[in-house]
Design a protein around this motif. Structure first.
Motif, PDB file in Angstrom:
ATOM      1  N   GLU A   9       0.943  -1.492   0.357  1.00 22.06           N
ATOM      2  CA  GLU A   9      -0.530  -0.782  -0.136  1.00 22.06           C
ATOM      3  C   GLU A   9       1.154   1.443  -0.018  1.00 22.06           C
ATOM      4  O   GLU A   9       0.614   2.273  -0.456  1.00 22.06           O
ATOM      5  N   ILE A  10       2.174   1.657   0.527  1.00 15.17           N
ATOM      6  CA  ILE A  10       3.111   2.036   1.053  1.00 15.17           C
ATOM      7  C   ILE A  10       3.355   2.524  -0.537  1.00 15.17           C
ATOM      8  O   ILE A  10       3.701   3.824  -1.120  1.00 15.17           O
ATOM      9  N   LEU A  11       3.812   1.210  -0.624  1.00 15.33           N
ATOM     10  CA  LEU A  11       4.660   1.117  -2.452  1.00 15.33           C
ATOM     11  C   LEU A  11       3.566   2.257  -3.864  1.00 15.33           C
ATOM     12  O   LEU A  11       3.949   2.805  -5.032  1.00 15.33           O
ATOM     13  N   THR A  31      -3.191   6.002   9.144  1.00 18.21           N
ATOM     14  CA  THR A  31      -2.936   6.513   7.924  1.00 18.21           C
ATOM     15  C   THR A  31      -1.084   6.140   7.865  1.00 18.21           C
ATOM     16  O   THR A  31      -0.727   6.441   7.928  1.00 18.21           O
ATOM     17  N   TRP A  32      -1.004   5.199   9.637  1.00 15.77           N
ATOM     18  CA  TRP A  32       0.266   4.930   9.802  1.00 15.77           C
ATOM     19  C   TRP A  32       1.004   3.534   9.625  1.00 15.77           C
ATOM     20  O   TRP A  32       0.050   2.501  10.086  1.00 15.77           O
ATOM     21  N   TYR A  33       1.560   3.005  10.061  1.00 11.82           N
ATOM     22  CA  TYR A  33       2.065   1.935   9.447  1.00 11.82           C
ATOM     23  C   TYR A  33       3.350   1.872  10.818  1.00 11.82           C
ATOM     24  O   TYR A  33       4.012   2.775  10.698  1.00 11.82           O
ATOM     25  N   ARG A  34       4.031   0.309  11.216  1.00 12.53           N
ATOM     26  CA  ARG A  34       4.292   0.225  12.163  1.00 12.53           C
ATOM     27  C   ARG A  34       6.321  -0.015  11.871  1.00 12.53           C
ATOM     28  O   ARG A  34       6.138  -1.282  11.084  1.00 12.53           O
ATOM     29  N   LEU A  35       6.910   0.624  12.093  1.00 11.50           N
ATOM     30  CA  LEU A  35       8.444  -0.109  11.800  1.00 11.50           C
ATOM     31  C   LEU A  35       8.981  -0.327  13.210  1.00 11.50           C
ATOM     32  O   LEU A  35       9.008   0.533  13.860  1.00 11.50           O
TER      33      LEU A  35
END
Length: 355
Positions: free
Chosen positions: A293-295, A325-329
């Motif tokens: 989704e990010i790519l 809207t956030w993704y976790r590292l």
């Protein structure tokens, strides 16, 4: 997450924003309009008889401006509020400090600047006071002279810069580097610190949420040793929420429906539970790729109204808003961010890495 959005870190704050103002006033930009920093080693500086000192040819492109204070919290600082209202930038680093030890001084505030490079981190290096002297033996004389404070972060940054730049190149800090080179330097710096800790018979217990940039490339690492729950967050859509320009506001940016505190707490918990990791892995924990989704948003832009702000990447210690809207590292994972020219259009590449 919600409580951390309060201004609880009262030991100062700092910000760097990248601007091309210095480049605009550089006399070399008129003589050599196509000069690129990466090609500096091909230029005979001595033949360019221009006053202003030898550093001028290297001050081209984005360069960090800096503001730090320990006097007031951000929203109570009129100078900072004036800067925010009148400055725009395509690359910004900001940090609220909770001091691990005294003194509380602006020289100890992140981000730390070395030439063109900004470096900041949340967490700490264990037994820093015991290993500080040994850490300095791994710092070049040029970067040791640039250390102004007494924090573990600035000393780690100096080791990182020493590994990033050619020791024989006195102007290395004023050059751009690809994110892969920055990543190798950061890995080397952390390995050096943990080797020093073991040599002092100290067990490494380091918590390092790190970000570094030169205004074009960016690296962000989420790291703890020993392994403990630690997170870093990334978004490629939150710019719409933060954007104050009229077109963004008209499409829902900045304004959101007001919610009660219990609703906010439930939302915060839901975001943390449901957030997808940035990096996808297989059953053997090997990296596959960045979350698709990010790519898709960064490369294809199929729905431009999804991000009126345009291509952007925001990395934060915690989500800056309560939208999903956030993704976790996750721990020991890193992301390398690079501006690239693809089909004559500037794009953003995200590359996954692990430590």
């Amino acid at each position: 997450m919600l409580s951390r959005q309060e201004f609880v870190n009262a030991d100062g704050f700092g910000i760097t924003w990248y601007t091309e103002s210095r480049s605009d006033f550089n006399p070399y930009s008129e003589i050599i309009p196509n000069l690129e920093v990466e090609e500096d080693n091909k230029i005979d500086i001595e033949k360019l008889h221009i006053s202003g000192g030898p550093i001028f040819p290297f001050v081209l492109g984005p360069y960090p401006a800096m503001y730090k204070t320990t006097i007031a919290k951000p929203l109570n600082d009129p100078s900072f509020l004036s800067l925010c209202a009148n400055v725009s930038s395509k690359c910004i680093f900001a940090h609220l400090r909770a001091a691990g030890f005294p003194p509380v001084a602006s020289t100890n505030n992140h981000p730390f600047v070395f030439g063109r490079h900004s470096f900041m981190h949340n967490g700490g290096i264990s037994d820093f006071s015991a290993i500080r002297k040994d850490m300095l033996t791994h710092v070049s004389a040029a970067f040791a002279a640039m250390i102004e404070g007494g924090t573990d972060t600035e000393h780690l940054a100096a080791i990182y810069m020493t590994k990033l730049c050619n020791p024989q190149d006195s102007r290395g800090a004023h050059k751009h580097y690809p994110s892969a080179a920055m990543w190798n330097a950061l890995k080397g710096a952390i390995k050096t610190v943990e080797t020093i800790q073991r040599r002092h018979h100290k067990k490494p217990a380091n918590y390092l949420n790190i970000a570094a940039t030169d205004g074009r490339s960016l690296i962000a690492l989420c790291y703890s040793n020993p392994t403990e729950p630690i997170e870093l967050w990334l978004s490629v859509r939150v710019g719409d929420f933060l954007n104050r320009k009229p077109y963004a506001i008209s499409h829902g940016g900045m304004f959101r429906e007001r919610r009660s505190k219990p609703e906010l707490l439930n939302l915060a918990a839901k975001i943390q539970q449901e957030a997808k990791p940035i990096i996808r892995r297989d059953g053997n924990n090997n990296i596959i790729d960045i979350e698709p989704e990010i790519l898709q948003r960064l490369h294809e832009e199929e729905d431009p109204l999804t991000s009126m702000h345009g291509l952007h990447v925001v990395v934060a210690s915690e989500p800056t808003n309560l939208d999903s809207t956030w993704y976790r590292l996750c721990n020991r994972d890193a992301v390398l961010v690079e501006n690239v020219l693809r089909d004559e259009v500037l794009k953003i590449d995200l590359v996954p890495e692990t430590l």
